[in-house]
Design a protein around this motif. Structure first.
Motif, short mmCIF file in Angstrom:
data_model
loop_
_atom_site.label_atom_id
_atom_site.label_comp_id
_atom_site.label_asym_id
_atom_site.label_seq_id
_atom_site.Cartn_x
_atom_site.Cartn_y
_atom_site.Cartn_z
N ILE A 32 -3.45 20.98 6.02
CA ILE A 32 -2.73 20.14 7.03
C ILE A 32 -3.91 18.98 7.62
CG2 ILE A 32 -1.66 19.79 9.39
CD1 ILE A 32 -0.61 22.64 8.85
N ASP A 33 -5.00 19.47 7.87
CA ASP A 33 -6.27 18.85 8.48
C ASP A 33 -6.55 17.88 7.20
OD1 ASP A 33 -8.40 17.98 10.35
OD2 ASP A 33 -9.64 18.72 8.55
N ALA A 34 -6.76 18.29 5.95
CA ALA A 34 -7.06 17.76 4.86
C ALA A 34 -6.15 16.32 4.61
CB ALA A 34 -7.21 18.35 3.67
N VAL A 35 -4.84 16.55 4.57
CA VAL A 35 -3.91 15.48 4.57
C VAL A 35 -4.04 14.42 5.53
CG1 VAL A 35 -1.42 14.59 4.52
CG2 VAL A 35 -2.24 16.77 3.35
N VAL A 45 -1.74 7.59 -0.06
CA VAL A 45 -1.44 8.86 -0.56
C VAL A 45 0.01 9.17 -1.07
CG1 VAL A 45 -1.43 11.31 -0.12
CG2 VAL A 45 -3.23 9.90 0.76
N ARG A 46 0.36 9.62 -1.96
CA ARG A 46 1.97 10.00 -2.34
C ARG A 46 1.82 11.22 -2.70
NH1 ARG A 46 1.58 5.82 -0.34
NH2 ARG A 46 2.48 3.58 -0.72
N PHE A 47 3.10 12.06 -2.61
CA PHE A 47 3.19 13.39 -2.82
C PHE A 47 4.25 13.40 -4.24
CE2 PHE A 47 2.11 12.35 1.30
CZ PHE A 47 1.07 13.46 1.77
N CYS A 48 3.72 13.89 -5.09
CA CYS A 48 4.44 14.15 -6.36
C CYS A 48 4.93 15.76 -6.71
CB CYS A 48 3.84 13.40 -7.67
SG CYS A 48 3.63 11.57 -7.75
N THR A 55 16.94 19.19 -0.82
CA THR A 55 16.91 17.65 -0.77
C THR A 55 15.73 17.33 -0.52
OG1 THR A 55 17.58 17.48 1.35
CG2 THR A 55 19.49 17.56 -0.08
N ARG A 56 15.24 15.83 -0.63
CA ARG A 56 13.87 15.39 -0.04
C ARG A 56 13.78 15.47 1.31
NH1 ARG A 56 12.19 9.49 -2.28
NH2 ARG A 56 14.22 8.91 -1.64
N LYS A 57 14.99 15.00 2.14
CA LYS A 57 15.04 15.12 3.45
C LYS A 57 14.70 16.35 4.07
CE LYS A 57 17.88 14.22 7.71
NZ LYS A 57 19.17 13.71 8.13
N ALA A 58 15.12 17.51 3.45
CA ALA A 58 14.86 18.78 3.84
C ALA A 58 13.55 19.43 3.48
CB ALA A 58 15.84 19.84 3.00
N LEU A 59 12.96 18.96 2.39
CA LEU A 59 11.51 19.25 2.01
C LEU A 59 10.51 18.67 2.99
CD1 LEU A 59 9.53 20.07 0.20
CD2 LEU A 59 9.81 18.33 -1.28
N VAL A 60 10.73 17.29 3.36
CA VAL A 60 9.94 16.66 4.35
C VAL A 60 10.14 17.40 5.82
CG1 VAL A 60 9.47 14.26 5.46
CG2 VAL A 60 9.94 14.61 2.87
N GLU A 61 11.25 17.57 6.11
CA GLU A 61 11.47 18.34 7.30
C GLU A 61 10.65 19.66 7.35
OE1 GLU A 61 15.58 18.47 7.87
OE2 GLU A 61 16.10 16.44 8.70
N LYS A 62 10.66 20.39 6.31
CA LYS A 62 9.90 21.76 6.26
C LYS A 62 8.55 21.27 6.37
CE LYS A 62 9.85 23.81 2.16
NZ LYS A 62 10.14 24.89 1.18
N LEU A 63 7.81 20.35 5.46
CA LEU A 63 6.70 19.93 5.95
C LEU A 63 6.19 19.75 7.06
CD1 LEU A 63 6.16 17.96 2.26
CD2 LEU A 63 5.20 20.27 2.93
N HIS A 64 7.07 18.98 7.88
CA HIS A 64 6.52 18.58 9.00
C HIS A 64 6.81 19.70 10.31
CE1 HIS A 64 8.47 14.35 8.80
NE2 HIS A 64 7.26 14.40 8.14
N ARG A 65 7.48 20.79 9.79
CA ARG A 65 7.48 21.99 10.43
C ARG A 65 6.23 22.88 10.45
NH1 ARG A 65 13.08 22.38 8.92
NH2 ARG A 65 12.44 24.05 7.45
N PHE A 66 5.46 22.75 9.17
CA PHE A 66 4.21 23.11 8.97
C PHE A 66 3.26 22.61 9.70
CE2 PHE A 66 5.90 24.76 4.44
CZ PHE A 66 5.85 26.10 4.96
N GLY A 67 3.35 21.18 10.00
CA GLY A 67 2.37 20.45 10.81
C GLY A 67 1.85 19.26 10.26
N SER A 69 2.62 15.38 8.40
CA SER A 69 3.06 14.06 9.15
C SER A 69 3.49 12.95 8.03
CB SER A 69 1.97 13.76 10.22
OG SER A 69 0.84 13.24 9.52
N MET A 70 3.53 13.29 6.82
CA MET A 70 3.95 12.23 5.80
C MET A 70 5.46 11.66 6.00
SD MET A 70 4.46 15.42 4.52
CE MET A 70 3.03 15.80 3.53
N GLU A 71 5.75 10.47 5.64
CA GLU A 71 6.84 9.81 5.58
C GLU A 71 7.90 10.23 4.25
OE1 GLU A 71 7.41 5.79 6.98
OE2 GLU A 71 5.14 5.94 7.64
N GLU A 72 9.05 10.09 4.49
CA GLU A 72 9.95 10.63 3.46
C GLU A 72 9.83 9.70 2.44
OE1 GLU A 72 14.64 11.10 2.75
OE2 GLU A 72 13.86 11.53 4.65
#
Length: 263
Positions: A32-35, A45-48, A55-67, A69-72
């Motif tokens: 989290i700190d590294a990103v 930075v792009r996430f491949c 869905t992409r939206k659900a994936l990003v929401e899960k990442l946000h819950r981890f902490g 802060s990337m955009e969809e």
């Protein structure tokens, strides 16, 4: 291995599962700190990812819950790219995907299918579904099989699990065809992320836990590929007979330390 930080780095591609977080688990220590540090440095930075279980939206929401802060818009999974291909080529797929992922294909006509699309279906894979895919493919004059990645396995809850590539190979063998890969390691998939960053391949580093699809796929496009010892990594990967990583690091945090130090 070379000093992969010696050539200026103007863009970073990051795998997600196995690099940012462990599948079925939690964020990897320091990721989290590294990103956050990468984003603060202003390096694009792009996430491949070959993640197609949601869905992409659900994936990003899960990442946000981890902490994180990337955009969809900065996350590149295969399903949106697959949807574009299906629309452009006027194809109607028979899909083997998780129901949760199908929302990203809501605009696709799946009636009277004339091709097959498979992804991270996990429990949706069965003899019955694979046999239906086989029967459709052999009935077509020009059979088309699309696979959203070609991984052999991934790490889930500390255990290795079969990935989509195994089922892709079964259908290829049964139907005497070759699948079209949408996702890593296909050049078109990597190139879409490069174009989005407006950075040339020789100035970009891909960091992933899959020595073939992440590291080797990136290198085939002219990028540097760095292997992390997290996720699906196994010690044998460091001596792969075909793919030689430009760098090997313990985790994403160590890779980011090296990148920022070289700026």
């Amino acid at each position: 291995m070379t000093d992969w930080t010696k050539i200026p780095i103007k863009g970073i591609l990051l795998d997600i599962t196995g690099v940012l977080y462990e599948s079925g688990g939690q964020a990897i220590d320091g990721s989290i700190d590294a990103v956050a540090r990468l984003m603060k440095s202003k390096i694009p930075v792009r996430f491949c990812t070959n993640e197609t279980s949601c869905t992409r939206k659900a994936l990003v929401e899960k990442l946000h819950r981890f902490g994180f802060s990337m955009e969809e818009k900065d996350v590149f999974p295969p399903i949106p790219a697959m949807s574009s291909i299906l629309k452009q080529r006027k194809l109607r797929p028979f899909t083997i995907l998780k129901p949760e992922a199908m929302a990203d294909m809501s605009e696709i006509d799946c009636s009277n299918p004339n091709c097959v699309v498979i992804g991270d279906a996990t429990t949706e894979f069965s003899y019955e579904t694979l046999n239906k895919a086989f029967q459709l493919l052999v009935s077509l004059d020009m059979p088309l099989l699309f696979s959203l990645g070609r991984g052999k396995y991934y790490n889930e809850n500390g255990k290795l699990a079969l990935d989509v590539g195994c089922y892709m190979k079964a259908l290829e063998y049964a139907c005497d065809i070759q699948a079209e890969i949408v996702g890593k390691p296909s050049r078109s998939f990597f190139n879409a992320a490069l174009e989005d960053m407006s950075v040339s391949a020789d100035q970009v580093v891909m960091i992933g836990d899959d020595v073939v699809n992440d590291v080797g796929g990136a290198q085939s496009c002219g990028m540097r590929g760095v292997l992390v010892r997290t996720g699906k990594y196994r010690f044998q990967d460091e001596n792969h007979p075909e793919v030689k990583p430009d760098g090997i690091v313990d985790n994403l945090a160590q890779a980011v330390d090296m990148i920022l130090k070289a700026l």
